[in-house]
Design a protein around this motif. Structure first.
Motif, PDB file in Angstrom:
ATOM      1  N   ASP A 116      53.363  31.891  29.033  1.00 36.76           N
ATOM      2  CA  ASP A 116      51.928  32.200  29.070  1.00 36.76           C
ATOM      3  C   ASP A 116      51.427  32.342  30.505  1.00 36.76           C
ATOM      4  O   ASP A 116      50.658  33.265  30.819  1.00 36.76           O
ATOM      5  N   ILE A 117      51.861  31.453  31.393  1.00 36.66           N
ATOM      6  CA  ILE A 117      51.386  31.491  32.780  1.00 36.66           C
ATOM      7  C   ILE A 117      51.917  32.730  33.494  1.00 36.66           C
ATOM      8  O   ILE A 117      51.181  33.392  34.238  1.00 36.66           O
ATOM      9  N   ARG A 118      53.176  33.089  33.254  1.00 34.63           N
ATOM     10  CA  ARG A 118      53.710  34.304  33.871  1.00 34.63           C
ATOM     11  C   ARG A 118      52.989  35.550  33.355  1.00 34.63           C
ATOM     12  O   ARG A 118      52.734  36.489  34.119  1.00 34.63           O
ATOM     13  N   ARG A 119      52.644  35.544  32.066  1.00 37.82           N
ATOM     14  CA  ARG A 119      51.891  36.681  31.506  1.00 37.82           C
ATOM     15  C   ARG A 119      50.511  36.782  32.158  1.00 37.82           C
ATOM     16  O   ARG A 119      50.072  37.865  32.550  1.00 37.82           O
ATOM     17  N   ARG A 120      49.832  35.656  32.289  1.00 36.04           N
ATOM     18  CA  ARG A 120      48.509  35.652  32.928  1.00 36.04           C
ATOM     19  C   ARG A 120      48.602  36.165  34.366  1.00 36.04           C
ATOM     20  O   ARG A 120      47.749  36.924  34.823  1.00 36.04           O
ATOM     21  N   ALA A 121      49.620  35.706  35.081  1.00 34.83           N
ATOM     22  CA  ALA A 121      49.806  36.129  36.477  1.00 34.83           C
ATOM     23  C   ALA A 121      50.027  37.633  36.553  1.00 34.83           C
ATOM     24  O   ALA A 121      49.427  38.323  37.392  1.00 34.83           O
ATOM     25  N   ALA A 122      50.891  38.153  35.691  1.00 33.10           N
ATOM     26  CA  ALA A 122      51.202  39.585  35.710  1.00 33.10           C
ATOM     27  C   ALA A 122      49.964  40.420  35.402  1.00 33.10           C
ATOM     28  O   ALA A 122      49.725  41.451  36.053  1.00 33.10           O
ATOM     29  N   GLU A 123      49.152  39.985  34.435  1.00 33.80           N
ATOM     30  CA  GLU A 123      47.950  40.735  34.074  1.00 33.80           C
ATOM     31  C   GLU A 123      46.928  40.717  35.207  1.00 33.80           C
ATOM     32  O   GLU A 123      46.325  41.752  35.530  1.00 33.80           O
ATOM     33  N   LEU A 124      46.735  39.556  35.816  1.00 32.47           N
ATOM     34  CA  LEU A 124      45.765  39.444  36.916  1.00 32.47           C
ATOM     35  C   LEU A 124      46.194  40.314  38.098  1.00 32.47           C
ATOM     36  O   LEU A 124      45.387  41.070  38.663  1.00 32.47           O
ATOM     37  N   VAL A 125      47.459  40.219  38.483  1.00 30.53           N
ATOM     38  CA  VAL A 125      47.948  41.000  39.627  1.00 30.53           C
ATOM     39  C   VAL A 125      47.874  42.496  39.334  1.00 30.53           C
ATOM     40  O   VAL A 125      47.497  43.302  40.195  1.00 30.53           O
ATOM     41  N   ALA A 126      48.210  42.898  38.114  1.00 27.49           N
ATOM     42  CA  ALA A 126      48.142  44.324  37.759  1.00 27.49           C
ATOM     43  C   ALA A 126      46.719  44.854  37.921  1.00 27.49           C
ATOM     44  O   ALA A 126      46.509  45.957  38.455  1.00 27.49           O
ATOM     45  N   ASP A 127      45.739  44.088  37.489  1.00 27.31           N
ATOM     46  CA  ASP A 127      44.334  44.500  37.623  1.00 27.31           C
ATOM     47  C   ASP A 127      43.934  44.632  39.093  1.00 27.31           C
ATOM     48  O   ASP A 127      43.253  45.592  39.487  1.00 27.31           O
ATOM     49  N   LEU A 128      44.363  43.679  39.916  1.00 22.24           N
ATOM     50  CA  LEU A 128      43.980  43.702  41.327  1.00 22.24           C
ATOM     51  C   LEU A 128      44.684  44.825  42.082  1.00 22.24           C
ATOM     52  O   LEU A 128      44.088  45.460  42.960  1.00 22.24           O
ATOM     53  N   VAL A 129      45.930  45.074  41.756  1.00 22.41           N
ATOM     54  CA  VAL A 129      46.657  46.166  42.423  1.00 22.41           C
ATOM     55  C   VAL A 129      46.013  47.507  42.072  1.00 22.41           C
ATOM     56  O   VAL A 129      45.936  48.415  42.912  1.00 22.41           O
ATOM     57  N   GLU A 130      45.506  47.611  40.873  1.00 24.35           N
ATOM     58  CA  GLU A 130      44.827  48.840  40.480  1.00 24.35           C
ATOM     59  C   GLU A 130      43.552  49.039  41.302  1.00 24.35           C
ATOM     60  O   GLU A 130      43.218  50.158  41.694  1.00 24.35           O
ATOM     61  N   LYS A 131      42.849  47.933  41.580  1.00 23.66           N
ATOM     62  CA  LYS A 131      41.635  48.009  42.421  1.00 23.66           C
ATOM     63  C   LYS A 131      42.010  48.337  43.864  1.00 23.66           C
ATOM     64  O   LYS A 131      41.225  48.922  44.600  1.00 23.66           O
ATOM     65  N   ARG A 132      43.160  47.858  44.291  1.00 24.03           N
ATOM     66  CA  ARG A 132      43.731  48.046  45.624  1.00 24.03           C
ATOM     67  C   ARG A 132      43.107  47.142  46.678  1.00 24.03           C
ATOM     68  O   ARG A 132      43.806  46.597  47.510  1.00 24.03           O
ATOM     69  N   SER A 133      41.784  46.978  46.676  1.00 25.59           N
ATOM     70  CA  SER A 133      41.137  46.077  47.639  1.00 25.59           C
ATOM     71  C   SER A 133      40.384  44.986  46.877  1.00 25.59           C
ATOM     72  O   SER A 133      39.688  45.271  45.892  1.00 25.59           O
ATOM     73  N   PHE A 134      40.519  43.764  47.362  1.00 25.68           N
ATOM     74  CA  PHE A 134      39.893  42.618  46.691  1.00 25.68           C
ATOM     75  C   PHE A 134      39.871  41.455  47.668  1.00 25.68           C
ATOM     76  O   PHE A 134      40.370  41.568  48.794  1.00 25.68           O
TER      77      PHE A 134
END
Length: 393
Positions: A112-130
């Motif tokens: 569950d924690i690895r899934r949460r991490a992957a989803e959060l990082v994917a969203d931020l990489v899509e934004k590119r700046s954060f």
């Protein structure tokens, strides 16, 4: 054997300048000897690795029961917290969640924690700046820890402010401590009224604490302080380690390349981040007897600052300690403490940190960061903002 006088170091560790850049002062403390006296704070200090680790491993001589802070009000307010107890009370309190924090139980959370991490990082990489601190480092462990404890949604927005204050309240008497103490009281009041057993998620760690009281394993009055301990301690180390990881990998892209090429380096990289930028700067202990420290006699009843962050950069223990090296074996750092009071939740913190680094390694080739903004806290060292742009892998 002749005794030696304890050297005095006349410095103030709690000015703005010192809190922003404590390293030169820690160097003075280490250079002075294995033990020194800080008259500005009426306290003794240990800044070298060997002495700090040995003292942390000897709870019978270096007691936590008189509080781990530098002022009487905070030490009284935290009386009975797990961090401010010795055995047998400490062991009773720790047993309430020992099974839930065991390596076997933590492993069950991994997917569950690895899934949460992957989803959060994917969203931020899509934004590119954060912002690494607010968008990545804070939200991730906050949601995980508070879900595990089972806190209701109402009031969660205040938890980070309360945790920050709970740590800062351990500093010396003064304006910062005075500002933090009411917030520490607010947290206790919230947990006592808004996190009662009927408001906690069934099957949660919070419920397990109250069930331990019902079973007679711990005293009922220990429930709220124990909840406070896990809410507070479960956040800052992970938040600051994740923030510092992005900062350091932006500064040292070759080290990031090494991690991306060899994922087995992630555990040692996480340890190295904790070593070189220890979130917890110190905790205090009080001696229960006269102690000989390398020929210097520390009297019974002495309050001693154990400078974790200084010990983790002690050149006697770490070759070239200012060099950030993900291949270094830094597993014996004291960022999580050591001995009986070693952080009970460090297995969860490592799982969270490793999961974020794995997710970032999958998706990020390079980090670019703006000027880090540092928050001032009397016990925890960390960032308040880190503007970040990522280049996708």
């Amino acid at each position: 054997m002749p005794t030696h006088p304890i050297p005095t170091v006349d410095i103030d560790l709690f000015t703005d300048e010192a809190l922003l850049d404590p390293w030169p002062l820690y160097q003075q403390i280490r250079d002075a000897g294995p033990l020194c006296h800080l008259p500005r704070h009426s306290v003794w200090a240990m800044g070298r690795y060997a002495e700090v680790r040995a003292a942390l491993g000897d709870w019978e001589t270096y007691s936590s029961a008189s509080g781990i802070g530098l002022n009487d009000v905070s030490n009284e307010a935290t009386r009975g917290l797990i961090i401010a107890t010795d055995p047998p009370e400490h062991d009773r309190l720790r047993s309430a969640l020992a099974e839930r924090l065991s390596p076997r139980e933590i492993r069950k959370l991994g997917e569950d924690i690895r899934r949460r991490a992957a989803e959060l990082v994917a969203d931020l990489v899509e934004k590119r700046s954060f912002d690494t601190v607010t968008d990545l480092a804070q939200g991730f462990p906050l949601s995980i820890v508070l879900d595990l404890i089972g806190l209701p949604q109402e009031g969660r927005d205040k938890v980070l402010t309360w945790a920050d204050a709970a740590f800062s309240a351990s500093g010396p008497e003064g304006p910062r401590t005075n500002a933090a103490l009411p917030l520490l009281a607010d947290q206790m009041a919230y947990l006592a009224t808004q996190a009662t057993p009927d408001q906690l998620t069934p099957g949660s760690m919070g419920r397990a604490i109250y069930e331990a009281a019902e079973a007679g394993k711990i005293a009922p009055e220990s429930c709220v302080p124990l909840m406070s301990a896990y809410v507070t301690a479960g956040l800052d180390t992970t938040i600051n380690a994740i923030s510092n990881a992005v900062w350091y990998f932006a500064m040292y892209p070759d080290q990031w390349d090494a991690v991306r090429e060899d994922r087995s380096l992630i555990p040692s990289a996480f340890n190295e981040i904790l070593r070189i930028e220890s979130p917890v700067q110190f905790f205090c202990r009080v001696t229960t007897r006269d102690v000989d420290v390398e020929g210097m006699v520390l009297p019974e009843g002495s309050r001693v600052m154990m400078l974790y962050a200084s010990a983790n950069r002690d050149e006697r223990r770490w070759p070239d300690p200012l060099r950030f090296d993900v291949r270094r074996n830094a597993a014996e750092h004291v960022a999580f403490g050591y001995g009986m009071h070693g952080c009970a939740g460090q297995g969860l913190a490592r799982l969270e940190g490793h999961s974020i680094l794995e997710a970032l390694a999958d998706r990020v080739a390079r980090f670019e960061v703006g000027t880090p903004q540092r928050r001032i806290n009397q016990l925890i060292r960390g960032l308040s903002a880190l503007p970040t742009t990522v280049h996708a892998a």
